[in-house]
Design a protein around this motif. Structure first.
Motif, PDB file in Angstrom:
ATOM      1  N   ASP A   1       0.824  -1.215   0.000  1.00  0.00           N
ATOM      2  CA  ASP A   1       0.000   0.000   0.000  1.00  0.00           C
ATOM      3  C   ASP A   1       0.856   1.261   0.000  1.00  0.00           C
ATOM      4  OD1 ASP A   1      -2.441  -1.450   0.099  1.00  0.00           O
ATOM      5  OD2 ASP A   1      -2.200  -1.703   2.268  1.00  0.00           O
TER       6      ASP A   1
ATOM      7  N   ARG B   1       3.782   1.603   1.347  1.00  0.00           N
ATOM      8  CA  ARG B   1       4.684   1.737   2.495  1.00  0.00           C
ATOM      9  C   ARG B   1       6.145   1.612   2.067  1.00  0.00           C
ATOM     10  NH1 ARG B   1       2.875  -0.968   8.141  1.00  0.00           N
ATOM     11  NH2 ARG B   1       1.076   0.357   8.588  1.00  0.00           N
TER      12      ARG B   1
ATOM     13  N   TYR C   1       4.336  12.782   5.193  1.00  0.00           N
ATOM     14  CA  TYR C   1       2.934  12.474   5.436  1.00  0.00           C
ATOM     15  C   TYR C   1       2.393  13.455   6.494  1.00  0.00           C
ATOM     16  CZ  TYR C   1       3.562   7.819   3.272  1.00  0.00           C
ATOM     17  OH  TYR C   1       3.813   6.769   2.425  1.00  0.00           O
TER      18      TYR C   1
ATOM     19  N   THR D   1      -3.251  14.994  10.795  1.00  0.00           N
ATOM     20  CA  THR D   1      -4.033  13.795  11.109  1.00  0.00           C
ATOM     21  C   THR D   1      -4.415  13.760  12.583  1.00  0.00           C
ATOM     22  OG1 THR D   1      -2.949  12.541   9.344  1.00  0.00           O
ATOM     23  CG2 THR D   1      -4.029  11.274  11.079  1.00  0.00           C
TER      24      THR D   1
ATOM     25  N   GLU E   1      -4.976   3.879  14.734  1.00  0.00           N
ATOM     26  CA  GLU E   1      -4.523   3.230  13.500  1.00  0.00           C
ATOM     27  C   GLU E   1      -4.280   4.266  12.402  1.00  0.00           C
ATOM     28  OE1 GLU E   1      -7.073   2.261  15.365  1.00  0.00           O
ATOM     29  OE2 GLU E   1      -6.171   0.439  16.184  1.00  0.00           O
ATOM     30  N   GLU E   2      -5.180   5.240  12.281  1.00  0.00           N
ATOM     31  CA  GLU E   2      -5.015   6.272  11.256  1.00  0.00           C
ATOM     32  C   GLU E   2      -3.782   7.125  11.546  1.00  0.00           C
ATOM     33  OE1 GLU E   2      -7.462   9.983   9.148  1.00  0.00           O
ATOM     34  OE2 GLU E   2      -8.377   8.846  10.790  1.00  0.00           O
TER      35      GLU E   2
ATOM     36  N   ILE F   1      -1.056   6.243  13.225  1.00  0.00           N
ATOM     37  CA  ILE F   1       0.158   5.456  12.974  1.00  0.00           C
ATOM     38  C   ILE F   1       0.416   5.327  11.478  1.00  0.00           C
ATOM     39  CG2 ILE F   1       1.221   3.177  13.213  1.00  0.00           C
ATOM     40  CD1 ILE F   1       1.114   4.745  15.832  1.00  0.00           C
ATOM     41  N   GLU F   2      -0.646   5.152  10.691  1.00  0.00           N
ATOM     42  CA  GLU F   2      -0.486   5.004   9.247  1.00  0.00           C
ATOM     43  C   GLU F   2       0.081   6.265   8.619  1.00  0.00           C
ATOM     44  OE1 GLU F   2      -0.161   2.735   6.053  1.00  0.00           O
ATOM     45  OE2 GLU F   2      -0.859   2.042   8.024  1.00  0.00           O
ATOM     46  N   ASN F   3      -0.089   7.399   9.269  1.00  0.00           N
ATOM     47  CA  ASN F   3       0.424   8.658   8.739  1.00  0.00           C
ATOM     48  C   ASN F   3       1.795   9.030   9.314  1.00  0.00           C
ATOM     49  OD1 ASN F   3      -1.421  10.422   6.851  1.00  0.00           O
ATOM     50  ND2 ASN F   3      -2.766   9.203   8.158  1.00  0.00           N
TER      51      ASN F   3
ATOM     52  N   ASP G   1       5.443   8.848   8.437  1.00  0.00           N
ATOM     53  CA  ASP G   1       6.267   8.665   7.232  1.00  0.00           C
ATOM     54  C   ASP G   1       7.571   7.964   7.603  1.00  0.00           C
ATOM     55  OD1 ASP G   1       7.491   8.926   4.726  1.00  0.00           O
ATOM     56  OD2 ASP G   1       6.557  10.876   4.385  1.00  0.00           O
TER      57      ASP G   1
END
Length: 518
Positions: free
Chosen positions: A59, A61, A102, A107, A116-117, A119-121, A123
């Motif tokens: 995705d 990453r 990111y 965020t 979760e959102e 952590i996903e942001n 970079d």
């Protein structure tokens, strides 16, 4: 300059930069959404996968974490062995990196964001490329700030490359940027974990709000920085409606006034000078509160700061305008009040929504000392959980208790050693910042006599931010006509003060909590 790598979340100005680089014959490597955007604009782009020989995966990453990228960034052109290795490995050098990260800050500032959102942001590849390029700043220009794009284009156009001086400046900005980014992540995770103890190491990050003409004194440089996060009710959220730019002292003093104001729920005015309260009044209306605060010390309020926890109306504004004040802060103003206040050119008028909102109890108070930093949680508690202890024969009346608690709020926010005297929900005398308590006590009494007369002290209540080391303050209180005292207790000579109160019929209450403020 032959080759650039561009990968940005914030695409401000990136198309214009890429077009100029393309015109100059610079090859552009790009990734994901940036590559798509540039191609849509007709710009020649080499996809990152064509350089790495490996597809973007997981995705997105994993895109840039590859030797073909980092060898191209870290190879030192002056090092023959480096040049030999990159040639053997068929690695092309990269001369310019344009990367921003990111949007982690944006965020976590969103309402209802999940862990979760967030952590996903975080970079990974972006900071890694930035650090690689910045480490090799002699050979690679690296840009994180769109405001620097024009400098890059100008120098490449005029000189064919970016100057060493500019590269080093950009290198500095990179490590500031990545340190800031990592600090935001660490702060977020610490909050998520819910650590109660202060951390073993502490890293904080703030964003500049404004440069200032000078600091506490004209020979000192200064700037104002904002804590990143939701700071509801803080001065950083205020909207200035009128007047000159706030100074260093304006901000410091206003903050002190706001901290005290937040102790009150009823309509209240706090007048402040040099971060110390000089007049505090509560009433049925904000007009009544202002009259009380003004009459408490009509001398010190001149040139001071006024903060209110209710809307300022025309009547109150007209009273304020009778004297010179530096700043007025309130949650709102009527149109007529604004019209009245703005008739004076130099007054600063600030509107602060949610002015009553207190800082979270786990907020930190920082004091810089030479070679170090003192860190503590803020003093968010007014009284301990246990009941107040009446230590004298006479129990205070309800009115005395109300006045004692009013004075206790005031003295909590006066510099130590501090004494505050209150009557009828008005601060009638404040003695802040003295080197011994008896001086603070005498100063508070003298102020009351000077501005309100001796009769004002009859039946008044006195608060002390820390215990009485001797019974001399009780003696002075009795002479003045004060009938109730609130103090922490805890001195080895407490009984002396209790005995003297009993002798004079003064009610005394111990809080078992002190409020030093230095």
């Amino acid at each position: 300059m032959k080759r650039a790598l561009i990968s940005v979340s914030d695409k401000t100005g990136i198309v214009e930069l890429a077009k100029e680089l393309d015109k100059l014959g610079v090859e552009i490597i790009s990734t994901g959404g940036t590559s798509k955007k540039l191609q849509e604009e007709g710009i020649n782009v080499i996809n990152i996968s064509d350089v790495t020989g490996f597809p973007e995966c997981l995705d997105g990453r994993v895109k840039t974490l590859h030797p073909n990228i980092h060898a191209g960034l870290l190879a030192m052109r002056s090092n023959e062995e480096h040049m030999k290795q990159v040639k053997e490995l068929n690695v092309d050098l990269i001369d310019l990196v344009v990367v921003n990260l990111y949007p982690f800050k944006e965020t976590i500032l969103k309402d209802g964001v999940s862990r979760e959102e967030a952590i996903e942001n975080i970079d990974i590849g972006g900071p890694t490329m930035l650090r690689s390029a910045a480490k090799n700043y002699q050979d690679v220009a690296v840009v994180v700030d769109p405001r620097d794009y024009s400098t890059i284009i100008e120098e490449v156009k005029n000189k064919g490359e970016v100057s060493l001086e500019t590269k080093f400046y950009l290198c500095k900005k990179v490590f500031e940027h990545t340190a800031h980014y990592d600090s935001l992540i660490a702060k977020y995770l610490i909050k998520e974990v819910g650590e109660k103890d202060l951390p073993e190491t502490i890293t904080m990050t703030f964003e500049k709000v404004q440069d200032m003409r000078y600091g506490e004194n004209p020979h000192q440089k200064a700037a104002f920085y904002k804590e990143i996060g939701k700071t509801t009710g803080a001065l950083t959220e205020a909207v200035q409606l009128h007047g000159k730019e706030l100074s260093f002292n304006n901000i410091n003093d206003t903050n002190g006034a706001l901290e005290l104001l937040k102790e009150f729920e009823e309509p209240t005015i706090v007048a402040c000078k040099h971060a110390n309260p000089c007049g505090v009044g509560s009433g049925e209306s904000i007009f009544e509160a202002y009259k009380k605060a003004y009459e408490a010390d009509p001398v010190s309020i001149f040139g001071g700061i006024i903060v209110a926890n209710r809307e300022i109306d025309e009547q109150t504004a007209e009273e304020i305008n009778k004297i010179f004040v530096e700043i007025v802060v309130a949650p709102s103003y009527t149109d007529k009040a604004v019209e009245v206040l703005t008739s004076k050119k130099n007054i600063r008028i600030l509107k602060l929504d949610n002015i009553e909102t207190k800082s979270p109890s786990d907020s930190l108070d920082l004091k810089k000392v030479a070679g170090g930093l003192l860190v503590q949680t803020i003093n968010s508690v007014l009284l301990p959980d246990e009941e107040l202890k009446v230590v004298t024969d006479r129990i205070p009346t309800d009115k005395e208790m109300d006045d004692m608690l009013f004075a206790w709020k005031v003295v909590k926010h006066a510099k130590s050693n501090g004494i505050a005297i209150a009557k009828d929900k008005t601060s009638i005398g404040i003695g802040p910042g003295q080197v011994n308590r008896i001086w603070a006590c005498k100063q508070a009494i003298d102020h009351a006599i000077e501005h309100l007369g001796e009769e004002s002290l009859k039946g008044a209540s006195l608060a002390s931010d820390a215990f009485f080391p001797f019974d001399d303050c009780v003696e002075e209180a009795y002479k003045a006509g004060i009938t109730a005292i609130i103090q922490p207790g805890g001195s080895i000579r407490d009984q002396d003060s209790i005995d003297k109160c009993n002798k004079y019929g003064i009610a005394m209450v111990f809080t078992n909590m002190r409020h030093f403020k230095h």
